[in-house]
Design a protein around this motif. Sequence first.
Motif, PDB file in Angstrom:
ATOM      1  N   PRO A  53       0.803  -1.246   0.036  1.00 52.92           N
ATOM      2  CA  PRO A  53       0.024   0.015  -0.158  1.00 52.92           C
ATOM      3  C   PRO A  53       0.874   1.229  -0.014  1.00 52.92           C
ATOM      4  O   PRO A  53       2.054   1.283   0.495  1.00 52.92           O
ATOM      5  CB  PRO A  53      -0.883  -0.275   1.333  1.00 52.92           C
ATOM      6  CG  PRO A  53      -0.411  -1.444   1.797  1.00 52.92           C
ATOM      7  CD  PRO A  53       0.800  -1.905   1.391  1.00 52.92           C
ATOM      8  N   ASP A 101      -4.448   0.946  -1.804  1.00 55.99           N
ATOM      9  CA  ASP A 101      -4.357  -0.341  -1.492  1.00 55.99           C
ATOM     10  C   ASP A 101      -2.944  -0.947  -2.234  1.00 55.99           C
ATOM     11  O   ASP A 101      -2.471  -0.374  -3.032  1.00 55.99           O
ATOM     12  CB  ASP A 101      -5.653  -1.075  -1.666  1.00 55.99           C
ATOM     13  CG  ASP A 101      -6.270  -1.535  -3.158  1.00 55.99           C
ATOM     14  OD1 ASP A 101      -5.164  -1.265  -3.994  1.00 55.99           O
ATOM     15  OD2 ASP A 101      -7.070  -1.986  -3.428  1.00 55.99           O
ATOM     16  N   LYS A 102      -2.989  -2.284  -2.061  1.00 55.26           N
ATOM     17  CA  LYS A 102      -1.757  -2.904  -2.465  1.00 55.26           C
ATOM     18  C   LYS A 102      -1.833  -3.185  -3.888  1.00 55.26           C
ATOM     19  O   LYS A 102      -0.947  -3.443  -4.782  1.00 55.26           O
ATOM     20  CB  LYS A 102      -1.937  -4.484  -1.668  1.00 55.26           C
ATOM     21  CG  LYS A 102      -1.447  -4.409  -0.391  1.00 55.26           C
ATOM     22  CD  LYS A 102      -1.789  -5.711   0.047  1.00 55.26           C
ATOM     23  CE  LYS A 102      -1.456  -5.645   1.699  1.00 55.26           C
ATOM     24  NZ  LYS A 102      -1.734  -7.274   2.238  1.00 55.26           N
ATOM     25  N   ILE A 127      -8.301   4.281  -2.257  1.00 55.81           N
ATOM     26  CA  ILE A 127      -9.239   3.760  -1.344  1.00 55.81           C
ATOM     27  C   ILE A 127      -9.606   4.940  -0.375  1.00 55.81           C
ATOM     28  O   ILE A 127     -10.503   4.789   0.622  1.00 55.81           O
ATOM     29  CB  ILE A 127      -8.979   2.636  -0.511  1.00 55.81           C
ATOM     30  CG1 ILE A 127      -7.562   2.679   0.199  1.00 55.81           C
ATOM     31  CG2 ILE A 127      -8.981   1.452  -1.614  1.00 55.81           C
ATOM     32  CD1 ILE A 127      -7.337   1.581   1.063  1.00 55.81           C
ATOM     33  N   ASN A 145      -4.540  -1.506   9.111  1.00 59.39           N
ATOM     34  CA  ASN A 145      -5.551  -2.002   8.605  1.00 59.39           C
ATOM     35  C   ASN A 145      -5.500  -2.199   7.001  1.00 59.39           C
ATOM     36  O   ASN A 145      -5.880  -3.228   6.426  1.00 59.39           O
ATOM     37  CB  ASN A 145      -6.911  -0.903   8.425  1.00 59.39           C
ATOM     38  CG  ASN A 145      -8.147  -1.043   7.889  1.00 59.39           C
ATOM     39  OD1 ASN A 145      -8.399  -2.282   7.763  1.00 59.39           O
ATOM     40  ND2 ASN A 145      -8.947  -0.189   7.343  1.00 59.39           N
ATOM     41  N   LEU A 146      -4.394  -1.299   6.360  1.00 60.88           N
ATOM     42  CA  LEU A 146      -3.947  -1.799   5.167  1.00 60.88           C
ATOM     43  C   LEU A 146      -3.175  -2.762   4.917  1.00 60.88           C
ATOM     44  O   LEU A 146      -3.389  -3.647   3.797  1.00 60.88           O
ATOM     45  CB  LEU A 146      -3.114  -0.374   4.625  1.00 60.88           C
ATOM     46  CG  LEU A 146      -3.780   0.600   4.284  1.00 60.88           C
ATOM     47  CD1 LEU A 146      -2.811   1.887   4.191  1.00 60.88           C
ATOM     48  CD2 LEU A 146      -4.723   0.775   2.983  1.00 60.88           C
ATOM     49  N   THR A 147      -2.369  -3.401   5.804  1.00 56.03           N
ATOM     50  CA  THR A 147      -1.588  -4.518   5.721  1.00 56.03           C
ATOM     51  C   THR A 147      -2.374  -5.693   6.166  1.00 56.03           C
ATOM     52  O   THR A 147      -1.724  -6.936   5.603  1.00 56.03           O
ATOM     53  CB  THR A 147      -0.354  -4.399   6.666  1.00 56.03           C
ATOM     54  OG1 THR A 147      -0.830  -3.874   7.802  1.00 56.03           O
ATOM     55  CG2 THR A 147       0.280  -3.167   6.035  1.00 56.03           C
ATOM     56  N   GLU A 148      -3.472  -5.491   6.832  1.00 56.04           N
ATOM     57  CA  GLU A 148      -4.201  -6.912   7.353  1.00 56.04           C
ATOM     58  C   GLU A 148      -5.206  -7.167   6.015  1.00 56.04           C
ATOM     59  O   GLU A 148      -5.638  -8.016   6.058  1.00 56.04           O
ATOM     60  CB  GLU A 148      -4.970  -6.700   8.270  1.00 56.04           C
ATOM     61  CG  GLU A 148      -4.051  -6.743   9.552  1.00 56.04           C
ATOM     62  CD  GLU A 148      -4.909  -6.119  10.714  1.00 56.04           C
ATOM     63  OE1 GLU A 148      -6.132  -5.851  10.826  1.00 56.04           O
ATOM     64  OE2 GLU A 148      -4.016  -5.973  11.844  1.00 56.04           O
ATOM     65  N   GLN A 149      -5.414  -6.181   4.761  1.00 52.13           N
ATOM     66  CA  GLN A 149      -6.508  -6.780   3.718  1.00 52.13           C
ATOM     67  C   GLN A 149      -5.762  -7.679   3.006  1.00 52.13           C
ATOM     68  O   GLN A 149      -4.841  -8.146   2.816  1.00 52.13           O
ATOM     69  CB  GLN A 149      -6.634  -5.510   3.111  1.00 52.13           C
ATOM     70  CG  GLN A 149      -7.382  -4.505   3.962  1.00 52.13           C
ATOM     71  CD  GLN A 149      -7.621  -3.289   3.086  1.00 52.13           C
ATOM     72  OE1 GLN A 149      -7.381  -3.194   1.829  1.00 52.13           O
ATOM     73  NE2 GLN A 149      -8.281  -2.084   3.673  1.00 52.13           N
TER      74      GLN A 149
END
Length: 178
Positions: free
Chosen positions: A69, A150-151, A156, A174-178
């Motif tokens: 991200p 996002d990734k 977003i 939150n971004l890295t857990e998606q």
Amino acid sequence: MNIFRRIIVVLVLSLALMACSGESGTEANTGQTDHEAAPELTAKPSGGKYPYMGVAELDTFLADNTGKPTMLFFWATWCPSCKQEIPELEQLNTTHGDSVNIIALSVDERVEDLDRFFSKGDINLPVYWGDQAVAAKFKVEAIPTMVIFDKTGKQIFAQAGIFPYSMLVAMVKNLTEQ
């Protein structure tokens, strides 16, 4: 007396937000529509410590960095709120820079303003110099503004304002857990 204090605080905060918006009352409504061409770049830097990042360069960066991200921070050296946010972003880059790209994109008119701003020491943050075209692409109407991808490189989130370190960390998690 308590109500009077609240009114004063609201007025002061409103003035501070207006001061960082970059618009004056005479410039706020130019009549430009979304269908008109983006503003042209007036000058590109010759390289140096603060590489140029326009629309094409940002698109290339996002394409080259899929899988991670990106947090893009629009700011200017003359903005008091931006000056508060830079240390928060530096701290975030130190603690979470391996899991998220953090970019500070200055929309100052001259790259020399960045040299003057950072003349007191090194900065632990990727700093780029942009133009009004890249800011217009993301409808940046006030600074500072944070835009998050996002990734996959899809936008977003976009919001003007300053974000404390704890909130930035929560965003990264939150971004890295998606």
